[in-house]
Design a protein around this motif. Structure first.
Motif: not given
Length: 241
Positions: A26-33
């Motif tokens: 139940n986790t959504t990851v928003i990954a930025i780089d």
């Protein structure tokens, strides 16, 4: 469903945090780089964001407008080594950040990314954080940003002008966010001496990013309002300012 936003997600600590959180239910990851991040995981969304660019940050925030962010892990940053010295001495980090070799361009870049970039990113993401029920921002700082720790007889004291100063400035910025935005918990953390791409060689005593993150996850879960504005090491012990 919990949303975790991770900066500096393409390598090092950021990449290890992405791997750890994307495996949670139940986790959504928003990954930025700044470096484009490619992922095959359905619960990971990636965005190319340069924290040193206000325009890049504004474009990203527009893309996620209205989305709550429960946890933000801020690990984007640079070491602040003088480039031509690092080219000559890739295996000698101390030689690349001494008083004698430090230059204005290196100092300015470190402040722009580590300090100013942190301020710009956090301020822009406040609407998203405030939409969550108990939002927290966990900042990967460094013991080298501790003024109290930078003195003799500490064998690692002195030098590292760009990194120490920009991290100390970042710490102060985060402390002000903790005061001005009480709805959000802001916690500073020294993750240990971690093997990352901040330098070209493995520093003596450096641990893997995965080991650091494994120890930090239960602390991050525990940290909340009572910890906002505080500075800890990777074992949960308080670091002096």
């Amino acid at each position: 469903m919990k949303t975790v936003l991770i900066s500096g997600a393409a390598n090092g600590l950021g990449a290890a945090f992405v791997e750890a959180y994307r495996s949670q239910d139940n986790t959504t990851v928003i990954a930025i780089d700044k470096t484009p991040l490619h992922t095959d995981h359905d619960n990971v969304q990636s965005f190319t964001v340069d924290v040193a660019s206000e325009h890049s940050i504004d474009e990203f925030v527009h893309e996620i407008k209205g989305r709550p962010v429960d946890i933000m892990i801020h690990s984007a940053g640079i070491r602040g080594l003088v480039p031509h010295m690092e080219d000559q001495y890739p295996d000698k980090v101390p030689a690349c950040e001494t008083m004698q070799v430090m230059d204005l361009a290196t100092l300015t870049r470190a402040f722009h990314i580590n300090s100013v970039g942190t301020f710009q990113l956090f301020r822009a993401l406040l609407p998203n954080l405030k939409k969550a029920s108990s939002p927290k921002v966990i900042v990967m700082s460094s013991r080298m940003g501790s003024i109290g720790n930078n003195e003799l007889p500490n064998k690692d004291a002195g030098s590292a002008y760009a990194y120490r100063a920009s991290k100390a400035a970042m710490n102060t910025i985060v402390r002000s966010f903790a005061v001005d935005v009480p709805e959000v918990s802001f916690v500073l953390c020294h993750p240990g001496r971690v093997e990352t791409k901040l330098v070209r060689s493995k520093e003596f005593g450096a641990i893997s990013a995965e080991k650091s993150v494994h120890g930090l996850l239960p602390l991050i879960e525990k940290w909340g309002k009572d910890d906002s504005g505080r500075f800890y090491d990777r074992f949960g012990e308080v670091i002096q300012w």
